[in-house]
Design an enzyme around this catalytic site. Structure first.
Site, mmCIF file in Angstrom:
data_model
loop_
_atom_site.group_PDB
_atom_site.id
_atom_site.type_symbol
_atom_site.label_atom_id
_atom_site.label_comp_id
_atom_site.label_asym_id
_atom_site.label_seq_id
_atom_site.Cartn_x
_atom_site.Cartn_y
_atom_site.Cartn_z
ATOM 1 N N PHE A 240 6.252 -2.455 -6.374
ATOM 2 C CA PHE A 240 5.139 -3.407 -6.490
ATOM 3 C C PHE A 240 5.085 -4.116 -7.844
ATOM 4 O O PHE A 240 4.644 -5.228 -7.952
ATOM 5 C CB PHE A 240 3.809 -2.687 -6.269
ATOM 6 C CG PHE A 240 3.470 -2.519 -4.828
ATOM 7 C CD1 PHE A 240 2.321 -3.089 -4.305
ATOM 8 C CD2 PHE A 240 4.295 -1.813 -3.990
ATOM 9 C CE1 PHE A 240 2.014 -2.937 -2.968
ATOM 10 C CE2 PHE A 240 3.985 -1.656 -2.651
ATOM 11 C CZ PHE A 240 2.843 -2.225 -2.138
ATOM 12 N N HIS B 241 -1.923 7.547 -1.339
ATOM 13 C CA HIS B 241 -2.300 6.160 -1.032
ATOM 14 C C HIS B 241 -2.190 5.873 0.459
ATOM 15 O O HIS B 241 -2.106 4.715 0.873
ATOM 16 C CB HIS B 241 -1.455 5.171 -1.848
ATOM 17 C CG HIS B 241 -1.774 5.183 -3.315
ATOM 18 N ND1 HIS B 241 -0.906 4.728 -4.275
ATOM 19 C CD2 HIS B 241 -2.885 5.602 -3.986
ATOM 20 C CE1 HIS B 241 -1.473 4.868 -5.480
ATOM 21 N NE2 HIS B 241 -2.656 5.394 -5.329
ATOM 22 N N ASN C 170 12.471 8.506 -14.740
ATOM 23 C CA ASN C 170 12.033 7.138 -14.471
ATOM 24 C C ASN C 170 12.896 6.177 -15.280
ATOM 25 O O ASN C 170 13.286 6.473 -16.394
ATOM 26 C CB ASN C 170 10.561 6.954 -14.856
ATOM 27 C CG ASN C 170 9.978 5.686 -14.267
ATOM 28 O OD1 ASN C 170 10.128 5.421 -13.079
ATOM 29 N ND2 ASN C 170 9.329 4.883 -15.091
#
Ligand SMILES: [Zn+2]
Length: 249
Positions: free
Chosen positions: A36, A126, A220
């Site tokens: 996103f 979510h 990450n």
């Protein structure tokens, strides 16, 4: 990846009793689902039609209620995960659970790929695009209902109410059961692996700060705000790092 970090990773995995994985968009990008927030992510694809709305608005409860036509057009165009497959990271995590080396997964993703890879304890903080329900009578509908329904707004065949995806939209609270279960997992964990998330989205990201167990491991591509609290940090490809974990037979 340096050999020392891999050895240390394996030592931690071997000696930990309650390992939990907390993941974000970076886990699914290798499957072809856009992140996103990254440069080529969903929010930065310029689509003339949606230009006058902010990306946050297009995925908000206000948009669903006030401009359902716009909401569902955007949703159908951008969030259809049909034909998308789990990747090595998903499969490795499923293997770890089967081998008794993973208590559970907490995911911010809404694509259901962990379950498809075989993981059982998956907390979706979510929600999921694979579940839909009628806002009026709460009847549940299968994963492809919104994508296959005719007309701009998917309607409940039983009562005519609007059928929406069971995902957490901007302006909505997190699903309580998944959230409580996630807190429970993190509370019990002695090792938390945070993967593929820049820890930018609250309140989900607060889970990484709630962790007070022995070893926090971060995988990450970019730095995260929790890097300095971590026992180990990998700024590398998530499936490559997970693949280097050796599971005992
Ligand atoms: Zn209904």
């Amino acid at each position: 990846m340096d050999e020392k970090s891999i050895q240390e990773l394996n030592r931690i995995i071997r000696t930990s009793k309650h390992i939990v994985f907390f993941g974000g968009a970076g886990v699914s990008t290798e499957s072809g689902i856009p992140d996103f927030r990254s440069k080529n992510g969903l929010y930065n694809q310029h689509d003339v039609k949606f230009d006058r709305y902010s990306p946050e608005y297009l995925l908000s409860i206000d948009c669903l209620i006030d401009h359902p036509n716009v909401f569902f057009e955007f949703y159908r165009q951008k969030l259809n995960t049909a034909g998308i497959e789990p990747n090595r990271a998903h499969y490795k995590l499923a293997e770890m659970e089967k081998a008794g080396k993973l208590d559970g997964i907490i995911t911010q993703n809404i694509d259901g790929l962990h379950q498809r890879a075989g993981s059982r304890n998956v907390q979706e903080v979510h929600g999921s695009t694979l579940r839909n329900y009628c806002m009026k009578c709460h009847e549940k509908y299968p994963y492809d209902f919104i994508f296959k329904s005719e007309g701009p707004i998917p309607k409940c065949p039983k009562c005519g109410g609007m059928v929406r995806p069971d995902v957490t939209l901007y302006g909505e609270g997190l699903p309580q059961t998944a959230w409580i279960e996630s807190k429970r997992l993190v509370f019990r964990a002695d090792c938390l692996i945070v993967g593929g998330t820049s820890l930018a989205v609250q309140p989900a990201a607060s889970l990484a700060y709630d962790f007070s167990g022995e070893n926090l491991i971060i995988i990450n591509r970019d730095r995260t705000s929790a890097d300095r609290n971590a026992a180990l940090v990998f700024h590398e490809n998530i499936s490559e790092v997970l693949d280097s974990i050796e599971l005992e037979e």
